[in-house]
Design a protein around this motif. Structure first.
Motif, PDB file in Angstrom:
ATOM      1  N   GLU A 113       1.082  -1.268  -0.007  1.00  0.00           N
ATOM      2  CA  GLU A 113       0.042   0.055   0.151  1.00  0.00           C
ATOM      3  C   GLU A 113       0.802   1.305  -0.083  1.00  0.00           C
ATOM      4  OE1 GLU A 113      -3.658   1.985  -0.416  1.00  0.00           O
ATOM      5  OE2 GLU A 113      -3.654   0.016  -0.108  1.00  0.00           O
ATOM      6  N   SER A 114       2.103   1.428   0.835  1.00  0.00           N
ATOM      7  CA  SER A 114       3.016   2.333   0.746  1.00  0.00           C
ATOM      8  C   SER A 114       3.728   2.428  -0.512  1.00  0.00           C
ATOM      9  CB  SER A 114       3.981   1.999   1.792  1.00  0.00           C
ATOM     10  OG  SER A 114       3.622   1.940   3.001  1.00  0.00           O
ATOM     11  N   TRP A 115       3.978   1.485  -1.240  1.00  0.00           N
ATOM     12  CA  TRP A 115       4.614   1.651  -2.635  1.00  0.00           C
ATOM     13  C   TRP A 115       3.485   1.903  -3.606  1.00  0.00           C
ATOM     14  CZ3 TRP A 115       2.851  -0.758  -7.051  1.00  0.00           C
ATOM     15  CH2 TRP A 115       3.884  -0.694  -8.244  1.00  0.00           C
ATOM     16  N   SER A 116       2.073   1.517  -3.488  1.00  0.00           N
ATOM     17  CA  SER A 116       1.206   1.995  -4.419  1.00  0.00           C
ATOM     18  C   SER A 116       1.040   3.589  -4.173  1.00  0.00           C
ATOM     19  CB  SER A 116       0.112   1.288  -4.082  1.00  0.00           C
ATOM     20  OG  SER A 116      -1.138   1.881  -5.037  1.00  0.00           O
ATOM     21  N   ARG A 117       1.118   4.041  -3.042  1.00  0.00           N
ATOM     22  CA  ARG A 117       1.025   5.687  -2.736  1.00  0.00           C
ATOM     23  C   ARG A 117       2.181   6.399  -2.998  1.00  0.00           C
ATOM     24  NH1 ARG A 117      -3.678   6.607   1.209  1.00  0.00           N
ATOM     25  NH2 ARG A 117      -4.875   4.807   1.058  1.00  0.00           N
ATOM     26  N   GLY A 118       3.294   5.745  -3.614  1.00  0.00           N
ATOM     27  CA  GLY A 118       4.464   6.530  -3.810  1.00  0.00           C
ATOM     28  C   GLY A 118       5.732   6.457  -2.999  1.00  0.00           C
ATOM     29  N   ALA A 119       5.615   5.500  -2.008  1.00  0.00           N
ATOM     30  CA  ALA A 119       6.985   5.263  -1.061  1.00  0.00           C
ATOM     31  C   ALA A 119       8.130   4.687  -2.394  1.00  0.00           C
ATOM     32  CB  ALA A 119       6.440   4.208  -0.347  1.00  0.00           C
ATOM     33  N   ALA A 120       9.507   5.167  -1.970  1.00  0.00           N
ATOM     34  CA  ALA A 120      10.149   4.757  -3.123  1.00  0.00           C
ATOM     35  C   ALA A 120      10.839   3.662  -2.862  1.00  0.00           C
ATOM     36  CB  ALA A 120      11.433   5.881  -2.931  1.00  0.00           C
ATOM     37  N   ALA A 121      11.260   3.143  -1.707  1.00  0.00           N
ATOM     38  CA  ALA A 121      11.629   1.665  -1.547  1.00  0.00           C
ATOM     39  C   ALA A 121      11.013   1.043  -0.195  1.00  0.00           C
ATOM     40  CB  ALA A 121      13.222   1.756  -1.378  1.00  0.00           C
ATOM     41  N   ILE A 122      10.697  -0.378  -0.427  1.00  0.00           N
ATOM     42  CA  ILE A 122       9.996  -1.065   0.604  1.00  0.00           C
ATOM     43  C   ILE A 122      11.035  -2.333   1.026  1.00  0.00           C
ATOM     44  CG2 ILE A 122       7.973  -2.081   1.332  1.00  0.00           C
ATOM     45  CD1 ILE A 122       7.463   0.785   0.026  1.00  0.00           C
ATOM     46  N   THR A 123      11.260  -2.508   2.164  1.00  0.00           N
ATOM     47  CA  THR A 123      11.895  -3.710   2.731  1.00  0.00           C
ATOM     48  C   THR A 123      10.805  -4.295   3.594  1.00  0.00           C
ATOM     49  OG1 THR A 123      14.183  -2.591   2.797  1.00  0.00           O
ATOM     50  CG2 THR A 123      14.147  -4.429   4.180  1.00  0.00           C
ATOM     51  N   PHE A 124      10.714  -5.703   3.287  1.00  0.00           N
ATOM     52  CA  PHE A 124       9.976  -6.352   3.950  1.00  0.00           C
ATOM     53  C   PHE A 124      10.671  -7.524   4.550  1.00  0.00           C
ATOM     54  CE2 PHE A 124       7.838  -5.174  -0.039  1.00  0.00           C
ATOM     55  CZ  PHE A 124       6.355  -4.896   0.407  1.00  0.00           C
ATOM     56  N   ILE A 125      10.308  -7.858   6.049  1.00  0.00           N
ATOM     57  CA  ILE A 125      11.194  -8.813   6.821  1.00  0.00           C
ATOM     58  C   ILE A 125       9.776  -9.834   7.276  1.00  0.00           C
ATOM     59  CG2 ILE A 125      12.406  -9.124   8.868  1.00  0.00           C
ATOM     60  CD1 ILE A 125      13.022  -6.487   8.788  1.00  0.00           C
TER      61      ILE A 125
END
Length: 184
Positions: free
Chosen positions: A58-70
């Motif tokens: 959801e963050s990515w869809s709203r324009g976040a540049a980079a996502i790290t998933f753990i």
């Protein structure tokens, strides 16, 4: 479960067939992101207990540049990777298998800092306390970054270090969401 708005708006995410993962309800997610607003644009995001990848994507869809998933679970990581592929977000996402507190500490030691960190662990297992302790000794947030905690309304928030400030707490039925500012 779906992406609410942004570049992947309306996309249905793959959900688990078992109840080992408790995805954030759409109404809680929508409220959470209404509070964050445009601050998410260009942000570096850490999804500490990724589950399905719902909050990070959801963050990515709203324009976040980079996502790290753990996440520690192989099944959860399979879901996260599947949902990243559905969103076509591979170029902006990193997936790491392991214990969220240990990985967050390792990322901090590497000098990585995040603007937002979502902490939505299994309820009532002490994970929130561990993440707050890691944040205090090994800051993984940038100054002015937020740790956003989703927890059982019956599981109190642990005492916060002096460099943290609880700026907002909301309750949605049995779920509590806390916005903790890292002053750094």
């Amino acid at each position: 479960m779906r992406i609410i708005t942004g570049r992947a708006r309306g996309l249905s995410l793959t959900v688990p067939k078992t109840y080992d993962v408790r995805p954030t309800a759409d109404r809680v997610k929508e409220s959470l992101f209404n509070i964050i607003g445009s601050k998410i644009i260009g942000a570096k995001v850490l999804d500490l207990f990724a589950g399905t990848g719902n909050l990070g994507l959801e963050s990515w869809s709203r324009g976040a540049a980079a996502i790290t998933f753990i996440d520690e679970s192989k099944e959860s990581l399979r879901l996260v990777k599947s949902n990243i592929a559905k969103c076509r977000a591979e170029a902006d996402c990193t997936v790491i298998k392991g214990s969220a507190p240990m990985i967050a500490e390792r990322l901090a030691a590497q000098g990585q800092r995040f603007d937002f960190a979502f902490c939505d662990p299994p309820y009532n297992k002490g994970w929130v306390q561990q993440i707050v302790a890691v944040l205090e000794r090994s800051p993984f947030l940038a100054a002015g970054g937020y740790l956003i905690v989703e927890r059982s309304a019956h599981d109190p928030l642990p005492p916060l270090p002096p460099t943290c400030e609880l700026v907002r707490g909301s309750r949605y039925g049995e779920t509590a969401v806390d916005f903790i500012l890292w002053r750094g």
